[in-house]
Design a protein around this motif. Structure first.
Motif, PDB file in Angstrom:
ATOM      1  N   ASP A  44     -36.399 -76.947 -11.126  1.00 11.27           N
ATOM      2  CA  ASP A  44     -36.067 -76.494 -12.505  1.00 11.27           C
ATOM      3  C   ASP A  44     -38.189 -76.267 -12.757  1.00 11.27           C
ATOM      4  N   ALA A  45     -38.103 -77.033 -13.039  1.00 10.59           N
ATOM      5  CA  ALA A  45     -39.761 -77.230 -14.273  1.00 10.59           C
ATOM      6  C   ALA A  45     -40.650 -76.519 -13.601  1.00 10.59           C
ATOM      7  N   TYR A  46     -40.250 -76.628 -12.129  1.00 10.44           N
ATOM      8  CA  TYR A  46     -41.828 -75.501 -11.742  1.00 10.44           C
ATOM      9  C   TYR A  46     -41.197 -74.632 -11.382  1.00 10.44           C
ATOM     10  N   ASN A  53     -39.853 -70.816  -6.358  1.00 14.08           N
ATOM     11  CA  ASN A  53     -38.248 -70.319  -6.734  1.00 14.08           C
ATOM     12  C   ASN A  53     -37.771 -71.213  -5.231  1.00 14.08           C
ATOM     13  N   ILE A  54     -37.091 -72.527  -5.564  1.00 15.06           N
ATOM     14  CA  ILE A  54     -37.108 -73.735  -4.212  1.00 15.06           C
ATOM     15  C   ILE A  54     -35.923 -74.292  -3.897  1.00 15.06           C
ATOM     16  N   GLN A  55     -35.604 -73.689  -2.330  1.00  9.40           N
ATOM     17  CA  GLN A  55     -33.847 -73.937  -2.370  1.00  9.40           C
ATOM     18  C   GLN A  55     -34.068 -75.007  -1.481  1.00  9.40           C
ATOM     19  N   LYS A 278     -46.961 -84.393 -15.437  1.00  7.84           N
ATOM     20  CA  LYS A 278     -45.591 -83.994 -16.539  1.00  7.84           C
ATOM     21  C   LYS A 278     -44.613 -84.403 -14.688  1.00  7.84           C
ATOM     22  N   ALA A 279     -45.125 -83.629 -13.820  1.00  8.48           N
ATOM     23  CA  ALA A 279     -43.764 -83.825 -13.013  1.00  8.48           C
ATOM     24  C   ALA A 279     -43.546 -85.590 -12.252  1.00  8.48           C
ATOM     25  N   GLN A 280     -44.932 -86.473 -12.602  1.00  8.99           N
ATOM     26  CA  GLN A 280     -44.635 -87.865 -12.064  1.00  8.99           C
ATOM     27  C   GLN A 280     -43.958 -88.181 -13.200  1.00  8.99           C
TER      28      GLN A 280
END
Ligand code: FE
Length: 335
Positions: A44-46, A53-55, A278-280
Motif C-alpha cells: 500500500d505504501a509503495y 499497483n501490486i497484485q 521507510k520500507a525497512q
C-alpha cells in the motif's frame, strides 16, 4: 514563431500522458511466503508513493516455490518474497530467479545477507539465539550454542523440531564454521540434554522453559518479542551467544526477481525500495525483526534486547549445507 513553439510545447506536455497507458511498469505481481498482514502495508505504501499497483499471492514457502516452478515462463510472478536463506537458495537452484545487479541493493544490504551471485537479497534479519529461564539460569552460565551440549545442561534443554528449516540452517552454519565432526558432537550433546521431545514451534518451547519443564533453549527473537508482549510476566530473557568468536546465527527473509518476470524493471525498482529506510521499518518492525539495512534502526522493543555481534558468514551457506545438516541431525537422533 510564437504560436508554433507554443503548439510544440503543448504537444510535448501531452506526450507522457499519451504514452502512460501502454507502459507495462505500473503493475507488479508478487508471490509471498510472508503473510498478508506483514506485506500488505508495504504494498500500500509503495502504491501510494509511486502509483504502481501490486497484485499478490501468499502461500507457504514450499508450495509457492513449486507453483513458480510449474508455471515456468507463463508465471505471472515478478518477485518472490520468502523466509530463510535456505528457501531463497533453493529457489535460485531451481532456476526460478533472475540475477540482478543494483548499486542501491549493494549499498543497502550487507554482503553476508545477499546472494553472492545476485539472485536474492535479504530484507530483514532474524536472529536465532539462546533464551533462558531467569529464575533458574544466570547469563554467566551461558556462552555459546556449543555450550548447550555440555553435561551441566543435562535434562535442562528444550529445542524445536529439527524438521524446521530454522534449525537446519543453524546446524548448516555450524558445519560451515566448526566442521561436520565437531558439529555432530555438539548436536549429540543437545539431544542427550533434552528435557522433553522437541517442540513443534518456538513459542511452545519458550512456554515450556517459562513453566520450568526446561531451563534453556534456542529461538528466533521475534517469537520471544511476540510472547513477551502478550505475557510480560514470564521469567524469560534472551542471551547473545558466541560474542567472543563468530557471533549470533542470523537468517533472513528476502526476495528475488523471478526469471520470467514480465515487469522485471519495475520489480527491481520495488526491491530497491524495499531496502530503503521507510520500507525497512515496515518490513522489520511489523514482525519484530531487525532491518537488513544497517543504517535503519530496529523497533524500540527489538533495540531493547541490546546490540550483539552477528555471524557474518554468508547466509547462502545455510542453503548449500542444508542437506548435510539434515543428515547430521538424523544421525545424531535429533527429531
Ligand atoms: Fe517464523
Amino acid at each position: 514563431m510564437k504560436p508554433l513553439r507554443y503548439a510544440l510545447l503543448s504537444l510535448l506536455a501531452l506526450l507522457p500522458l499519451a504514452f502512460a497507458p501502454v507502459q507495462a511498469a505500473d503493475e507488479i505481481v508478487v508471490y509471498s511466503a510472508r503473510n498478508e498482514q506483514l506485506i500488505k502495508p508495504l504494498f500500500d505504501a509503495y502504491t501510494k508513493e509511486t502509483g504502481v499497483n501490486i497484485q499478490f499471492v501468499t502461500g507457504q514457502e514450499g508450495p509457492l516455490l513449486a507453483r513458480l516452478k510449474a508455471e515456468g515462463k507463463n508465471t505471472p510472478a515478478d518477485l518472490l518474497i520468502t523466509v530463510d536463506a535456505g528457501n531463497l537458495w533453493q529457489a535460485a537452484q531451481e532456476g526460478v530467479l533472475a540475477k540482478v545487479e543494483s548499486k542501491t541493493l549493494h549499498d543497502n544490504i550487507p554482503a553476508h545477507l545477499r546472494d553472492p551471485d545476485g539472485y536474492w537479497y535479504g530484507l530483514s534479519v532474524r536472529a536465532r539465539t539462546i533464551v533462558y529461564n531467569t529464575q533458574k539460569v544466570k547469563p554467566a552460565d551461558l556462552a555459546s550454542y556449543e555450550g548447550l551440549g555440555a553435561a551441566q545442561w543435562k535434562g535442562r534443554l528444550c529445542l524445536r523440531s529439527s524438521k524446521k528449516v530454522y534449525n537446519q540452517s543453524l546446524v548448516a552454519m555450524m558445519i560451515a564454521r566448526l566442521g561436520e565432526q565437531k558439529t555432530e558432537e555438539i548436536v549429540r550433546g543437545w539431544v542427550t540434554n533434552l528435557a522433553t521431545e522437541p517442540h513443534s514451534d518456538d513459542t511452545k518451547e519458550m512456554e515450556a522453559i517459562a513453566a520450568g519443564q526446561c531451563d534453556v533453549g534456542i529461538v528466533n527473537t521475534y517469537y520471544y518479542g511476540r510472547l513477551m508482549k502478550s505475557k510480560p510476566e514470564l521469567p524469560l530473557a534472551l542471551y547473545w551467544p558466541n560474542q567472543n568468536d563468530r557471533g549470533v546465527h542470523v537468517n533472513i527473509s528476502g526476495a528475488g526477481v523471478t526469471k520470467h518476470a514480465r515487469h522485471a524493471q519495475a520489480a527491481l525498482k520495488f526491491l530497491e525500495w524495499l531496502s530503503g529506510d521507510k520500507a525497512q521499518h515496515l518490513f522489520a518492525d511489523s514482525n519484530l525483526e531487525f532491518p537488513a539495512n544497517p543504517q535503519v534502526q530496529p523497533d524500540p522493543l527489538v533495540a531493547s534486547w541490546g546490540a550483539f555481534k552477528q555471524d557474518t558468514i554468508n547466509v547462502a551457506e545455510a542453503g548449500k549445507l542444508q542437506a548435510r545438516a539434515v543428515m547430521l541431525m538424523d544421525r545424531a537422533g535429533y527429531k
